[in-house]
Design a protein around this motif. Sequence first.
Motif, PDB file in Angstrom:
ATOM      1  N   LEU A   1      19.314   2.536 -47.120  1.00  0.00           N
ATOM      2  CA  LEU A   1      20.036   3.706 -46.609  1.00  0.00           C
ATOM      3  C   LEU A   1      19.201   4.520 -45.616  1.00  0.00           C
ATOM      4  N   GLN A   2      18.153   3.888 -45.094  1.00  0.00           N
ATOM      5  CA  GLN A   2      17.305   4.595 -44.136  1.00  0.00           C
ATOM      6  C   GLN A   2      18.130   5.090 -42.945  1.00  0.00           C
ATOM      7  N   GLY A   3      18.012   6.390 -42.653  1.00  0.00           N
ATOM      8  CA  GLY A   3      18.711   6.993 -41.523  1.00  0.00           C
ATOM      9  C   GLY A   3      20.217   7.057 -41.660  1.00  0.00           C
ATOM     10  N   LYS A   4      20.721   7.118 -42.913  1.00  0.00           N
ATOM     11  CA  LYS A   4      22.175   7.071 -43.104  1.00  0.00           C
ATOM     12  C   LYS A   4      22.751   8.235 -43.912  1.00  0.00           C
ATOM     13  N   ILE A   5      21.900   9.119 -44.434  1.00  0.00           N
ATOM     14  CA  ILE A   5      22.347  10.106 -45.415  1.00  0.00           C
ATOM     15  C   ILE A   5      22.308  11.531 -44.861  1.00  0.00           C
ATOM     16  N   SER A   6      23.255  12.351 -45.351  1.00  0.00           N
ATOM     17  CA  SER A   6      23.183  13.802 -45.152  1.00  0.00           C
ATOM     18  C   SER A   6      23.298  14.470 -46.524  1.00  0.00           C
TER      19      SER A   6
ATOM     20  N   ILE B   1      17.326  10.434 -44.775  1.00  0.00           N
ATOM     21  CA  ILE B   1      18.119  11.594 -44.392  1.00  0.00           C
ATOM     22  C   ILE B   1      18.176  11.753 -42.875  1.00  0.00           C
ATOM     23  N   VAL B   2      19.386  11.744 -42.327  1.00  0.00           N
ATOM     24  CA  VAL B   2      19.574  12.006 -40.899  1.00  0.00           C
ATOM     25  C   VAL B   2      19.448  13.490 -40.637  1.00  0.00           C
ATOM     26  N   LYS B   3      20.174  14.279 -41.432  1.00  0.00           N
ATOM     27  CA  LYS B   3      20.123  15.734 -41.313  1.00  0.00           C
ATOM     28  C   LYS B   3      20.709  16.364 -42.561  1.00  0.00           C
ATOM     29  N   THR B   4      20.339  17.610 -42.775  1.00  0.00           N
ATOM     30  CA  THR B   4      20.974  18.397 -43.820  1.00  0.00           C
ATOM     31  C   THR B   4      22.157  19.133 -43.198  1.00  0.00           C
ATOM     32  N   TYR B   5      23.058  19.623 -44.025  1.00  0.00           N
ATOM     33  CA  TYR B   5      24.226  20.319 -43.471  1.00  0.00           C
ATOM     34  C   TYR B   5      24.465  21.633 -44.204  1.00  0.00           C
ATOM     35  N   SER B   6      25.095  22.565 -43.502  1.00  0.00           N
ATOM     36  CA  SER B   6      25.398  23.879 -44.078  1.00  0.00           C
ATOM     37  C   SER B   6      26.851  24.031 -44.476  1.00  0.00           C
TER      38      SER B   6
END
Length: 320
Positions: free
Chosen positions: A131-136, A179-184
């Motif tokens: 899942l490398q580079g696939k999660i938020s 993790i690609v990015k976190t979200y708000s």
Amino acid sequence: ELVISTWGLNADIIREDVYAPFEEENDCTIVTDEGGTSDRYTKFSNNPDASIDIIELSQAEAQKGYAADLFEKLDYSKIENASDLIDAAMQLRDENGYGVPYTLNSIGIIYDPDQVGFEITEWNDLWDSRLQGKISIPEITTTFGPAMVHIASDYKGVDIKSDDGAAAFEALAELKPNIVKTYSKSSDLTNMFSAGEISVAVVADYGVSQIQNANENCVYVVPASGTYANFNTIEVNKNSENKELAYKYISWRLSADLQYKDAVSDLNEAPTNKNVVLTEEEAKNKTYGDIADRAKVIDFTFVNPLLESWVDQWTRILNS
């Protein structure tokens, strides 16, 4: 006039289903002060003598108000249905003595099986190198940010209260490559899935339908090991001059008829009244039944004093 500080989401539905019948029954007018949880709590805490009678909050923000003694200690005998709460809500009610939980939500994993290439069933799967580079995941400052820290501690097999989250942040550092990015905002996930930026996310159940409406291939999973829940509570300003009306409003919000109506409408609010019965289809994507039974409640008397330190560590590890 009853002034309610609330989120403002689905305002038209709430006005029609919740406020209008109450206004007619009690010959009153409901005025709302709308905004995000943190902003509204900060505004209220800076001026608790203001005209706000009721404030609806997530657990984390409500706990701040308990510690600051901003809310009315409630006499539950004055609230119809206050004894009809599900076990976890009753426990929370009795522990704090203030507001009453009127709905709950929880988190799970949503993913696109075609993009992932294998079945995701448990929280530990998030650390899979495939899942490398696939999660938020949710940002630490959001409602379910602290839950993500708890999940990371569970991954390490460590009781989070034993080390104040140290092992959790080690696990988050290990998760970072995935993790690609976190979200708000959960609405941001819809765009990220549609754009192909992510194929996996940790999401609150209230955000699932929106994602699946835009990306029908996405599957939502609540791990068998359990989940973390958040209760939204109704708090009464201890300085309110409309406490009798506030009690009536809470009784209305906890009524089985209204809770059922809110659950099956676009509000998608999982009931806290144990007498509300939902079919399998009606319970879809809600913290209800078996999912509610498996949900753990975060202790914000433990989390809130640590939150500033957690935000610093989170920023350093995940957002640098």
